[in-house]
Design an enzyme around this catalytic site. Structure first.
Site, PDB file in Angstrom:
ATOM      1  N   LYS A  62       0.839  -1.202   0.000  1.00 48.63           N
ATOM      2  CA  LYS A  62       0.000   0.000   0.000  1.00 48.63           C
ATOM      3  C   LYS A  62       0.876   1.255   0.000  1.00 48.63           C
ATOM      4  O   LYS A  62       2.012   1.214   0.467  1.00 48.63           O
ATOM      5  CB  LYS A  62      -0.859   0.026   1.279  1.00 48.63           C
ATOM      6  CG  LYS A  62      -1.994  -0.978   1.303  1.00 48.63           C
ATOM      7  CD  LYS A  62      -2.782  -0.839   2.606  1.00 48.63           C
ATOM      8  CE  LYS A  62      -3.901  -1.859   2.683  1.00 48.63           C
ATOM      9  NZ  LYS A  62      -4.949  -1.684   1.665  1.00 48.63           N
ATOM     10  N   ARG A 121     -10.245 -11.516   2.180  1.00 51.68           N
ATOM     11  CA  ARG A 121     -11.083 -12.579   1.615  1.00 51.68           C
ATOM     12  C   ARG A 121     -10.386 -13.941   1.702  1.00 51.68           C
ATOM     13  O   ARG A 121     -11.054 -14.973   1.815  1.00 51.68           O
ATOM     14  CB  ARG A 121     -11.464 -12.211   0.172  1.00 51.68           C
ATOM     15  CG  ARG A 121     -10.295 -11.992  -0.749  1.00 51.68           C
ATOM     16  CD  ARG A 121     -10.663 -11.196  -2.000  1.00 51.68           C
ATOM     17  NE  ARG A 121     -10.826  -9.764  -1.724  1.00 51.68           N
ATOM     18  CZ  ARG A 121     -11.169  -8.855  -2.635  1.00 51.68           C
ATOM     19  NH1 ARG A 121     -11.393  -9.213  -3.873  1.00 51.68           N
ATOM     20  NH2 ARG A 121     -11.292  -7.585  -2.298  1.00 51.68           N
TER      21      ARG A 121
END
Ligand code: BES
Ligand code: ZN
Ligand code: ZN
Length: 496
Positions: free
Chosen positions: A277, A351
């Protein structure tokens, strides 16, 4: 903070501030407010006439040394239109009053519920409002805001015969709010003080104290169970992963009855992994374990509220780090269910760990699944910090949750889950891929991925990426972790 119920007439209550609320009406001086006005020699009527007191939402009118009252101050909080008033408004009024008075170094106050409002629910929501409003994320400050402390709150406006239900609501509100603040405390910890190991220790300590059964799987057990999706995220970090299982099993639960599975994402820090990120704002990613914290908090509340349904809470926890052993884009992993996954972006890690989490919850016997996760930036784009994104595979189950959200005063908005979106995660070389091959609908794609592991079980996914953290303080809530979804989930489980 002490919270008590008072059934004596409010004129005689000795307190630093007597608080009530006014509706936005042509004449806001009605009912109990009109009684106060009479005692105060018509002062409120004058303020209303001059336009200073209107009842607009969260308007504050503070009057010092009001005539006719034992209270040192009178605080009137605007409650907005009477037709729109509900327990969610009352919860916020209680919270906003607390923060307003705390900022003025006041130590105690009495909130008078309006005529007709002396219900169990009112006492519950006022209690929830003041306790969650009192939370300050200042644990590591030497100059603490919490030195300004509200020591006691009195809930007034209940007659002797209404007292019983008031006490009941108060007790329930305290359990729920304390659990919400417990979850917020976990979320507020920075990642160096909240590793998967520490989170598991805290969950275990809570469960043992509350009388819940608990099992913590360490990295060896996780590997033995072939939780390949969770392990793939964990392999980039020197901190080992944990899988927490907390179970509430009431003796009254009948065989064949629904078993609720609550699964929470607990990435104690999300750097993005090799798909790293940007630096700007990355510090916020300590709250990427908010879903797990919420579920642990829900279990804490259930242990005291004792619903008649079995609940299994599963919290997979790991860091997402770009270490030397980290998984790389393109790597193929095998989830516990046996499905193979192309990890095209290591930042779509939530996920992955939920894939093993929901599969394991099913294996442990959960028939109805709900997961909560700070899953996507896309849900922040769609709904900002206002609504939780709701995704579901079974409309009647989803409707039940949405009704609970309404009752608990938490804004949630259902998002689409059409089969067409399945195409976007079809794998090229493995069964599925962890990011979309197309553009758009990022939050739905994340949900679609988790759905792959839920089989036929009714399942709901809550994307709390936008709502688990308050970027700015609200009049009724501090900046920082919110504990969102906890009240809704407690309400939902209690409705079984
Ligand atoms: N933890 C993030 C999601 C997130 C974003 C939470 C902003 C809170 C605020 C999640 O693991 C993530 O990085 N998701 C990616 C998915 C993408 C790579 C498909 C995202 O949303 O950018
Ligand atoms: Zn991520
Ligand atoms: Zn994440």
């Amino acid at each position: 903070m002490q919270i008590t119920l008072e059934s004596k007439p409010f004129a005689g209550i000795e307190t630093e501030a007597l608080v009530s609320y006014v509706f936005e009406e042509t004449d806001p001086i009605q009912g109990r407010v009109s009684e106060i006005d009479k005692l105060a020699g018509g002062l409120l009527g004058k303020l209303a006439k001059s336009g200073e007191l209107t009842g607009k939402p969260l308007e504050f009118t503070l009057i010092h040394a009001p005539a006719g009252l034992k209270a040192a101050r009178l605080l009137l909080v605007g409650a907005g239109k009477k037709e729109q008033f509900n327990s969610a408004t009352l919860r916020r009024i209680g919270g906003a009053a607390l923060r307003y008075l705390k900022a003025r170094s006041i130590k105690n106050f009495a909130l008078v519920v309006r005529e007709g409002g002396a219900t169990e629910e009112s006492a519950q929501v006022v209690t929830e409002g003041v306790l969650t409003a009192d939370f300050e994320p200042d644990k590591y400050k030497t100059d603490k805001k919490s030195d300004k402390r509200i020591e006691s709150v009195t809930i007034a406006g209940y007659s002797d015969s209404e007292r019983g239900r008031g006490e009941k609501g108060l007790a329930k509100g305290r359990i729920i709010a304390d659990s919400q603040n417990f979850a917020r405390d976990l979320v507020n910890e920075p990642s160096n003080k909240m590793t998967p190991t520490i989170l598991a220790q805290k969950a275990e300590a809570m469960a043992k104290a509350a009388g819940l059964s608990v099992e913590i799987l360490d990295e060896k057990k996780i590997a033995a169970l072939k939780m390949g999706a969770l392990l793939s995220v964990a392999q980039g970090s020197v901190e080992p992963p944990r899988m927490m299982i907390i179970t509430y099993n009431p003796p009254t639960a009948k065989p064949g009855a629904p078993v609720i599975g609550l699964i929470g994402k607990a990435v104690t820090f999300d750097t993005g992994g090799i798909s790293i990120k940007p630096a700007d704002g990355m510090e916020k990613m300590k709250y990427d374990m908010a879903g797990g914290a919420t579920m642990i908090g829900v279990m804490r509340a259930l242990a005291s509220l004792k619903p008649g349904v079995k609940v299994i809470c599963v919290v997979p926890s790991t860091e997402n780090m770009p270490g030397g052993r980290a998984q790389k884009p393109g790597d193929i992993q095998t989830a516990m269910s046996g499905k193979t996954i192309e990890v095209l972006n290591t930042d779509a890690e939530g996920r992955l760990i939920l894939a093993d989490g929901v599969h394991y919850a099913k294996q442990l016997g959960a028939t109805h699944l709900i997961d909560a996760a700070t899953l996507t930036g896309a849900i922040v784009v769609a709904l900002a910090g206002v609504n939780v994104g709701v995704f579901g595979s079974d409309q009647s189950f989803t409707d039940k949750l949405l009704a609970s959200a309404k009752a608990a005063g938490e804004r949630m908005w259902q998002m689409p889950m059409d089969d067409e979106y399945r195409e976007f995660i079809k794998g090229t070389v493995a069964d599925i891929q962890n990011i979309s091959s197309g553009k758009g609908a990022g939050a739905t794609i994340g949900a679609m991925f988790i759905k792959e592991f839920t089989g036929d079980s009714p399942w709901i996914h809550l994307d709390i990426a936008g709502t688990a953290w308050n970027d700015d303080a609200k009049p009724w809530l501090a900046k920082g972790p919110t504990g969102v979804a906890l009240r809704t989930l407690v309400h939902l489980v209690m409705s079984y």
